[in-house]
Design a protein around this motif. Sequence first.
Motif, PDB file in Angstrom:
ATOM      1  N   PRO A  97      -6.758 -16.730   0.005  1.00 43.06           N
ATOM      2  CA  PRO A  97      -7.430 -15.541  -0.530  1.00 43.06           C
ATOM      3  C   PRO A  97      -6.644 -14.276  -0.205  1.00 43.06           C
ATOM      4  N   VAL A  98      -6.594 -13.357  -1.161  1.00 42.81           N
ATOM      5  CA  VAL A  98      -5.920 -12.073  -0.959  1.00 42.81           C
ATOM      6  C   VAL A  98      -6.780 -10.973  -1.558  1.00 42.81           C
ATOM      7  N   CYS A  99      -6.992  -9.925  -0.780  1.00 46.94           N
ATOM      8  CA  CYS A  99      -7.689  -8.748  -1.301  1.00 46.94           C
ATOM      9  C   CYS A  99      -6.645  -7.716  -1.698  1.00 46.94           C
ATOM     10  N   TYR A 100      -6.659  -7.331  -2.967  1.00 48.42           N
ATOM     11  CA  TYR A 100      -5.696  -6.372  -3.497  1.00 48.42           C
ATOM     12  C   TYR A 100      -6.361  -4.997  -3.672  1.00 48.42           C
ATOM     13  N   GLU A 101      -7.225  -4.606  -2.746  1.00 47.54           N
ATOM     14  CA  GLU A 101      -8.014  -3.393  -2.924  1.00 47.54           C
ATOM     15  C   GLU A 101      -7.740  -2.360  -1.828  1.00 47.54           C
ATOM     16  N   GLU A 158      13.021   2.042   0.947  1.00 46.35           N
ATOM     17  CA  GLU A 158      14.113   2.786   1.570  1.00 46.35           C
ATOM     18  C   GLU A 158      13.778   3.148   3.008  1.00 46.35           C
ATOM     19  N   SER A 159      12.490   3.402   3.268  1.00 47.39           N
ATOM     20  CA  SER A 159      12.055   3.735   4.623  1.00 47.39           C
ATOM     21  C   SER A 159      11.043   2.689   5.083  1.00 47.39           C
ATOM     22  N   PRO A 160      11.452   1.746   5.926  1.00 52.85           N
ATOM     23  CA  PRO A 160      10.524   0.715   6.411  1.00 52.85           C
ATOM     24  C   PRO A 160       9.388   1.320   7.219  1.00 52.85           C
ATOM     25  N   ARG A 161       8.258   0.683   7.178  1.00 53.19           N
ATOM     26  CA  ARG A 161       7.129   1.092   8.018  1.00 53.19           C
ATOM     27  C   ARG A 161       7.365   0.613   9.451  1.00 53.19           C
ATOM     28  N   THR A 162       6.905   1.396  10.401  1.00 56.40           N
ATOM     29  CA  THR A 162       7.011   0.972  11.796  1.00 56.40           C
ATOM     30  C   THR A 162       5.915  -0.024  12.155  1.00 56.40           C
ATOM     31  N   ARG A 163       4.808  -0.013  11.391  1.00 50.80           N
ATOM     32  CA  ARG A 163       3.701  -0.932  11.671  1.00 50.80           C
ATOM     33  C   ARG A 163       3.130  -1.466  10.354  1.00 50.80           C
ATOM     34  N   VAL A 164       3.304  -2.753  10.130  1.00 51.62           N
ATOM     35  CA  VAL A 164       2.703  -3.437   8.986  1.00 51.62           C
ATOM     36  C   VAL A 164       1.583  -4.325   9.536  1.00 51.62           C
ATOM     37  N   PRO A 165       0.361  -4.193   9.052  1.00 53.17           N
ATOM     38  CA  PRO A 165      -0.751  -4.980   9.586  1.00 53.17           C
ATOM     39  C   PRO A 165      -0.569  -6.477   9.385  1.00 53.17           C
ATOM     40  N   ALA A 166      -1.041  -7.255  10.328  1.00 54.45           N
ATOM     41  CA  ALA A 166      -1.019  -8.709  10.195  1.00 54.45           C
ATOM     42  C   ALA A 166      -1.805  -9.118   8.953  1.00 54.45           C
ATOM     43  N   GLY A 167      -1.291 -10.097   8.241  1.00 57.48           N
ATOM     44  CA  GLY A 167      -1.948 -10.578   7.033  1.00 57.48           C
ATOM     45  C   GLY A 167      -1.504  -9.881   5.767  1.00 57.48           C
ATOM     46  N   SER A 168      -0.649  -8.864   5.892  1.00 55.14           N
ATOM     47  CA  SER A 168      -0.197  -8.135   4.707  1.00 55.14           C
ATOM     48  C   SER A 168       0.606  -9.045   3.788  1.00 55.14           C
ATOM     49  N   VAL A 169       0.252  -9.020   2.510  1.00 51.21           N
ATOM     50  CA  VAL A 169       0.949  -9.800   1.487  1.00 51.21           C
ATOM     51  C   VAL A 169       1.924  -8.854   0.796  1.00 51.21           C
ATOM     52  N   ALA A 170       3.194  -9.230   0.789  1.00 53.01           N
ATOM     53  CA  ALA A 170       4.225  -8.281   0.391  1.00 53.01           C
ATOM     54  C   ALA A 170       5.239  -8.909  -0.560  1.00 53.01           C
ATOM     55  N   GLY A 185       8.277  -3.363   9.081  1.00 54.35           N
ATOM     56  CA  GLY A 185       8.608  -4.100   7.869  1.00 54.35           C
ATOM     57  C   GLY A 185       8.909  -3.176   6.708  1.00 54.35           C
ATOM     58  N   GLY A 186       9.785  -3.633   5.823  1.00 54.50           N
ATOM     59  CA  GLY A 186      10.197  -2.801   4.697  1.00 54.50           C
ATOM     60  C   GLY A 186       9.825  -3.344   3.339  1.00 54.50           C
ATOM     61  N   TRP A 187       8.948  -4.369   3.293  1.00 53.76           N
ATOM     62  CA  TRP A 187       8.529  -4.930   2.018  1.00 53.76           C
ATOM     63  C   TRP A 187       7.390  -4.092   1.423  1.00 53.76           C
ATOM     64  N   HIS A 188       7.145  -4.259   0.131  1.00 50.54           N
ATOM     65  CA  HIS A 188       6.075  -3.550  -0.567  1.00 50.54           C
ATOM     66  C   HIS A 188       4.762  -4.328  -0.389  1.00 50.54           C
ATOM     67  N   LEU A 189       3.728  -3.646   0.096  1.00 49.55           N
ATOM     68  CA  LEU A 189       2.474  -4.308   0.457  1.00 49.55           C
ATOM     69  C   LEU A 189       1.483  -4.255  -0.705  1.00 49.55           C
ATOM     70  N   LEU A 190       1.139  -5.447  -1.236  1.00 53.91           N
ATOM     71  CA  LEU A 190       0.248  -5.534  -2.396  1.00 53.91           C
ATOM     72  C   LEU A 190      -1.180  -5.904  -2.030  1.00 53.91           C
ATOM     73  N   GLY A 191      -1.392  -6.457  -0.854  1.00 49.06           N
ATOM     74  CA  GLY A 191      -2.738  -6.903  -0.486  1.00 49.06           C
ATOM     75  C   GLY A 191      -2.746  -7.441   0.918  1.00 49.06           C
ATOM     76  N   ARG A 192      -3.858  -8.122   1.259  1.00 52.11           N
ATOM     77  CA  ARG A 192      -3.949  -8.690   2.602  1.00 52.11           C
ATOM     78  C   ARG A 192      -4.715 -10.005   2.567  1.00 52.11           C
ATOM     79  N   CYS A 193      -4.223 -10.946   3.388  1.00 48.65           N
ATOM     80  CA  CYS A 193      -4.822 -12.279   3.501  1.00 48.65           C
ATOM     81  C   CYS A 193      -5.527 -12.393   4.853  1.00 48.65           C
ATOM     82  N   PRO A 194      -6.765 -12.885   4.897  1.00 50.33           N
ATOM     83  CA  PRO A 194      -7.503 -12.961   6.162  1.00 50.33           C
ATOM     84  C   PRO A 194      -7.201 -14.197   7.005  1.00 50.33           C
ATOM     85  N   VAL A 195      -6.371 -15.103   6.487  1.00 51.78           N
ATOM     86  CA  VAL A 195      -6.110 -16.367   7.170  1.00 51.78           C
ATOM     87  C   VAL A 195      -4.954 -16.202   8.153  1.00 51.78           C
TER      88      VAL A 195
END
Length: 246
Positions: A97-101, A158-170, A185-195
């Motif tokens: 499951p991923v929440c994209y909101e 271009e500028s990575p985040r210093t803190r990407v939350p656990a579960g981030s889908v990128a 992390g420097g990936w683009h974050l589209l949503g989050r997975c609770p697992v």
Amino acid sequence: MDFRVLMMGDAAFTIEYTDLKGTVGAKQVRALRSKVQAAIGTGEIAGVVDMISTSRSLTVCLTPAYAGFETVRQQVCDLAGTAADDASQQGRTWTLPVCYEGELAPDLTEVAERAGLTAQEVINIHSGTAYSILMIGFLPGFPFMAEIDPRLRFPRRESPRTRVPAGSVAIANDQTAIYPWESPGGWHLLGRCPVALFDADQAVPSLLQAGETVCFEPVSRADFDRIEQDLKQGNLLPDSFLKGGE
């Protein structure tokens, strides 16, 4: 099957498939690793203490006291020259499951604008693909998965985040991933997975394994919160998200 051998001192060497990448390269590496493990099991290959896989290479580590370095290198090279057998690499399939909101998807709007799509179209495209896990790396339990739709392929930020939350889908370039830990992390974050993807108390700490398939199922924020709570309370197990899981 073309490959090159990279010497890593007197106790390790790397087999690299220079012309392979993505799912093809990862399948070849998994096949080679499996063949080496089988040869170790039968006693044909001795002295191997560890193997490290990437999406197109396998590093074989030997005990420094072992005298047959060249013998092992040649044995592994002989195995490396054979093609992968796709039929033997059918791994498990997960539907996560991923929440994209909202704040769980901080880069969704930007990615949609750059792609010339609506946010919903990005969600549909990203969740409409079955992804092969190429390798686990960067962080314990971090799955590199390919390949995303060409419309969503963008370089890392271009500028990575210093803190990407656990579960981030990128997403980044032609891959998608899930951050199992809070980290830079420097990936683009589209949503989050609770697992949770990593549990050191388990016999196999990483939930996902190379060669498995991951599908994403969009869920509402309310469902995300419910699933997250059920997992924390033990009312729902991670294996519930396996295809055919209960």
